[in-house]
Write a protein that holds these residues in place. Structure first.
Motif, PDB file in Angstrom:
ATOM      1  N   GLU A  77      -5.885   8.014   9.758  1.00 39.02           N
ATOM      2  CA  GLU A  77      -6.291   6.742  10.351  1.00 39.02           C
ATOM      3  C   GLU A  77      -7.223   5.989   9.404  1.00 39.02           C
ATOM      4  N   LYS A  78      -8.169   6.695   8.807  1.00 40.03           N
ATOM      5  CA  LYS A  78      -9.068   6.068   7.843  1.00 40.03           C
ATOM      6  C   LYS A  78      -8.312   5.656   6.587  1.00 40.03           C
ATOM      7  N   VAL A  79      -7.334   6.470   6.209  1.00 45.78           N
ATOM      8  CA  VAL A  79      -6.508   6.136   5.039  1.00 45.78           C
ATOM      9  C   VAL A  79      -5.786   4.811   5.256  1.00 45.78           C
ATOM     10  N   LEU A  80      -5.179   4.639   6.429  1.00 43.83           N
ATOM     11  CA  LEU A  80      -4.439   3.411   6.689  1.00 43.83           C
ATOM     12  C   LEU A  80      -5.354   2.198   6.763  1.00 43.83           C
ATOM     13  N   LYS A  81      -6.514   2.345   7.370  1.00 43.81           N
ATOM     14  CA  LYS A  81      -7.440   1.215   7.450  1.00 43.81           C
ATOM     15  C   LYS A  81      -7.881   0.783   6.058  1.00 43.81           C
ATOM     16  N   LYS A  82      -8.192   1.748   5.204  1.00 43.04           N
ATOM     17  CA  LYS A  82      -8.607   1.410   3.841  1.00 43.04           C
ATOM     18  C   LYS A  82      -7.453   0.777   3.065  1.00 43.04           C
ATOM     19  N   ALA A  83      -6.258   1.324   3.211  1.00 48.18           N
ATOM     20  CA  ALA A  83      -5.106   0.814   2.469  1.00 48.18           C
ATOM     21  C   ALA A  83      -4.778  -0.624   2.879  1.00 48.18           C
ATOM     22  N   PHE A  84      -4.834  -0.922   4.166  1.00 45.85           N
ATOM     23  CA  PHE A  84      -4.543  -2.277   4.634  1.00 45.85           C
ATOM     24  C   PHE A  84      -5.549  -3.270   4.061  1.00 45.85           C
ATOM     25  N   LEU A  85      -6.833  -2.935   4.131  1.00 42.07           N
ATOM     26  CA  LEU A  85      -7.865  -3.850   3.636  1.00 42.07           C
ATOM     27  C   LEU A  85      -7.790  -4.010   2.126  1.00 42.07           C
ATOM     28  N   ASP A  86      -7.509  -2.917   1.425  1.00 46.69           N
ATOM     29  CA  ASP A  86      -7.370  -2.999  -0.043  1.00 46.69           C
ATOM     30  C   ASP A  86      -6.160  -3.835  -0.425  1.00 46.69           C
ATOM     31  N   ALA A  87      -5.065  -3.688   0.317  1.00 47.51           N
ATOM     32  CA  ALA A  87      -3.865  -4.475   0.032  1.00 47.51           C
ATOM     33  C   ALA A  87      -4.128  -5.955   0.255  1.00 47.51           C
ATOM     34  N   ASP A  88      -4.845  -6.282   1.308  1.00 44.12           N
ATOM     35  CA  ASP A  88      -5.154  -7.680   1.602  1.00 44.12           C
ATOM     36  C   ASP A  88      -6.021  -8.293   0.503  1.00 44.12           C
ATOM     37  N   LYS A  89      -7.028  -7.555   0.070  1.00 44.91           N
ATOM     38  CA  LYS A  89      -7.910  -8.047  -0.996  1.00 44.91           C
ATOM     39  C   LYS A  89      -7.150  -8.226  -2.307  1.00 44.91           C
ATOM     40  N   ALA A  90      -6.320  -7.242  -2.649  1.00 40.34           N
ATOM     41  CA  ALA A  90      -5.560  -7.314  -3.899  1.00 40.34           C
ATOM     42  C   ALA A  90      -4.511  -8.422  -3.850  1.00 40.34           C
ATOM     43  N   LEU A  91      -3.932  -8.657  -2.675  1.00 41.75           N
ATOM     44  CA  LEU A  91      -2.954  -9.735  -2.537  1.00 41.75           C
ATOM     45  C   LEU A  91      -3.601 -11.091  -2.804  1.00 41.75           C
ATOM     46  N   HIS A  92      -4.802 -11.276  -2.335  1.00 41.27           N
ATOM     47  CA  HIS A  92      -5.497 -12.541  -2.584  1.00 41.27           C
ATOM     48  C   HIS A  92      -5.687 -12.760  -4.079  1.00 41.27           C
ATOM     49  N   THR A  93      -6.106 -11.713  -4.777  1.00 36.77           N
ATOM     50  CA  THR A  93      -6.275 -11.814  -6.230  1.00 36.77           C
ATOM     51  C   THR A  93      -4.946 -12.126  -6.909  1.00 36.77           C
ATOM     52  N   HIS A  94      -3.904 -11.453  -6.473  1.00 37.09           N
ATOM     53  CA  HIS A  94      -2.578 -11.645  -7.058  1.00 37.09           C
ATOM     54  C   HIS A  94      -2.078 -13.076  -6.868  1.00 37.09           C
ATOM     55  N   LEU A  95      -2.164 -13.594  -5.642  1.00 37.14           N
ATOM     56  CA  LEU A  95      -1.643 -14.925  -5.367  1.00 37.14           C
ATOM     57  C   LEU A  95      -2.493 -16.020  -6.011  1.00 37.14           C
ATOM     58  N   ILE A 119      -2.119   3.550  -0.242  1.00 38.78           N
ATOM     59  CA  ILE A 119      -2.203   4.746   0.604  1.00 38.78           C
ATOM     60  C   ILE A 119      -2.451   5.983  -0.253  1.00 38.78           C
ATOM     61  N   ARG A 120      -1.728   6.096  -1.345  1.00 35.89           N
ATOM     62  CA  ARG A 120      -1.930   7.240  -2.243  1.00 35.89           C
ATOM     63  C   ARG A 120      -3.365   7.260  -2.786  1.00 35.89           C
ATOM     64  N   ASP A 121      -3.877   6.095  -3.162  1.00 30.42           N
ATOM     65  CA  ASP A 121      -5.243   6.020  -3.666  1.00 30.42           C
ATOM     66  C   ASP A 121      -6.247   6.458  -2.594  1.00 30.42           C
ATOM     67  N   ALA A 122      -6.033   6.004  -1.371  1.00 31.36           N
ATOM     68  CA  ALA A 122      -6.944   6.357  -0.286  1.00 31.36           C
ATOM     69  C   ALA A 122      -6.886   7.846   0.032  1.00 31.36           C
ATOM     70  N   LEU A 123      -5.707   8.437  -0.121  1.00 31.79           N
ATOM     71  CA  LEU A 123      -5.564   9.874   0.153  1.00 31.79           C
ATOM     72  C   LEU A 123      -6.350  10.729  -0.829  1.00 31.79           C
ATOM     73  N   GLU A 124      -6.652  10.205  -1.995  1.00 29.05           N
ATOM     74  CA  GLU A 124      -7.455  10.946  -2.965  1.00 29.05           C
ATOM     75  C   GLU A 124      -8.905  11.073  -2.518  1.00 29.05           C
ATOM     76  N   GLU A 125      -9.336  10.196  -1.625  1.00 33.78           N
ATOM     77  CA  GLU A 125     -10.720  10.204  -1.167  1.00 33.78           C
ATOM     78  C   GLU A 125     -10.868  10.643   0.281  1.00 33.78           C
ATOM     79  N   GLU A 126      -9.788  10.584   1.046  1.00 33.24           N
ATOM     80  CA  GLU A 126      -9.890  10.779   2.489  1.00 33.24           C
ATOM     81  C   GLU A 126      -8.665  11.514   3.010  1.00 33.24           C
ATOM     82  N   ASP A 127      -8.882  12.461   3.945  1.00 34.01           N
ATOM     83  CA  ASP A 127      -7.776  13.215   4.537  1.00 34.01           C
ATOM     84  C   ASP A 127      -7.370  12.663   5.899  1.00 34.01           C
ATOM     85  N   ASP A 128      -8.281  11.985   6.574  1.00 36.86           N
ATOM     86  CA  ASP A 128      -8.009  11.414   7.885  1.00 36.86           C
ATOM     87  C   ASP A 128      -7.043  10.240   7.720  1.00 36.86           C
TER      88      ASP A 128
END
Length: 348
Positions: free
Chosen positions: A160-178, A149-158
């Motif tokens: 709703e868009k911040v949360l959508k980006k954060a959720f998708l980024d978390a999902d992608k990073a979780l796959h790499t992690h696991l 969320i913090r990373d997304a806030l550096e690029e976006e103020d909206d």
């Protein structure tokens, strides 16, 4: 999946002179040292030690009524930039005013996680993660969702868009992690995610995947802010089928994706991504109406199975404090894993 998490927010109290309702928060070290942007008040609001803060322009000082059984007359640090922007006093909410209760029940392991944080002086973060298939996905979101969320806030103020980006980024990073563990069973772990962000004490944005819920109590009535992502929904079921997945119903009538998962959106569950299970959240933005909105509640499926949103709202309203409210909600699921968290902002 039979766990419970409750976030009880946005309780409002009324001014006896201005007759306008504001969020209330206790003074604490966390709020009183926020870069000089807060002003502590008791009875009379003052800025810079001299100027009187009169919200109605009458020239009369603002005084405060008692806040029912949850609060008495209390100091309220004010977010000056937000108050100036919206033209009314908006208190800074203290994260120290939190009550929680946890009951493991018959479960051997608690796979639920929750997180609260102040991301910026004017931005609060509340998150609930109801894990399944192991704690790995919920643990990862608990640890890293705020970072995304913090990373997304550096690029976006909206938000709703911040949360959508954060959720998708978390999902992608979780796959790499696991994937690093080279254990196929880890990739079957997943979690719901329901995140609420409150900016300037007014702008409330909620993002969610899965069947955890968020609801706002308005004038004593529950208003849903999320929709369950389950195969029972026609639009969700059609997406699963378009991806080549299928839906079955178990002996108690619960629909499951490929006979394995009771939700159609989640973070994790990588064995079902090719069957249409996605991590993109639905989002909703509302402006908090201080005179009408008393609290926000985030709950997982364990409590939703037994209590309606209105019953949750009514139960919290009858409690003496946030700790009792959390305990009362958690106790509604005897024998099941229950976790409840209440965060009181103000009360009408």
């Amino acid at each position: 999946m039979s766990s419970t998490v409750l976030l009880n927010l946005l309780r409002c109290g009324r001014s006896t002179i201005a007759r306008q309702t504001f969020l209330a928060a206790r003074s604490s070290p966390e709020t009183s040292t926020a870069s000089g942007k807060l002003v502590g008040v008791v009875g009379v609001r003052q800025a810079s030690g001299s100027a009187r803060f009169d919200s109605d322009g009458s020239g009369q000082p603002v005084t405060w009524d008692s806040f029912g059984i949850w609060d008495n007359r209390i100091e309220e640090p004010v977010l000056l930039p937000s108050s100036i922007r919206y033209g009314k006093p908006i208190p800074q909410v203290s994260l120290s005013r939190v009550g929680s209760a946890s009951i493991l029940g018959l479960r051997k392991q608690n796979e639920d996680r929750l997180r609260i944080a102040r991301i910026h002086d004017n931005l609060l973060y509340f998150a609930v993660f109801d894990g399944h298939g192991g704690p790995h996905a919920a643990d990862y979101c608990y640890t890293f969702m705020e970072k995304f969320i913090r990373d997304a806030l550096e690029e976006e103020d909206d938000l709703e868009k911040v949360l959508k980006k954060a959720f998708l980024d978390a999902d992608k990073a979780l796959h790499t992690h696991l994937s690093y563990f080279n254990n196929a069973s880890f990739l079957t772990a997943g979690t719901t995610a329901t995140v609420a962000m409150l900016r300037d004490g007014v702008e409330l944005v909620v993002g969610s995947v899965g069947d955890s819920r968020a609801m706002l109590c308005k004038k004593g009535r529950a208003t849903k802010l999320t929709k369950d992502h389950t195969p029972d929904r026609k639009d969700e079921r059609h997406r699963i089928q378009r991806f080549g997945g299928f839906v079955t119903w178990n002996s108690v009538g619960q629909a499951n994706v490929n006979g394995r998962l009771a939700m159609t959106r989640s973070i994790g569950d990588f064995h079902l991504k090719t069957s249409g299970v996605i991590a993109e959240p639905d989002t909703q933005r509302v402006n908090v109406q201080h005179a009408n909105d008393s609290f926000l509640a985030l709950t997982t499926d364990g409590i939703n199975f037994l209590l309606s949103d209105q019953e949750i709202c009514d139960a919290i309203n009858q409690c003496q404090d946030p700790t009792e409210a959390a305990d009362v909600i958690a106790q509604q699921v005897p024998g099941a894993l229950s976790f409840a968290l209440t965060v009181t902002l103000s009360r009408s």
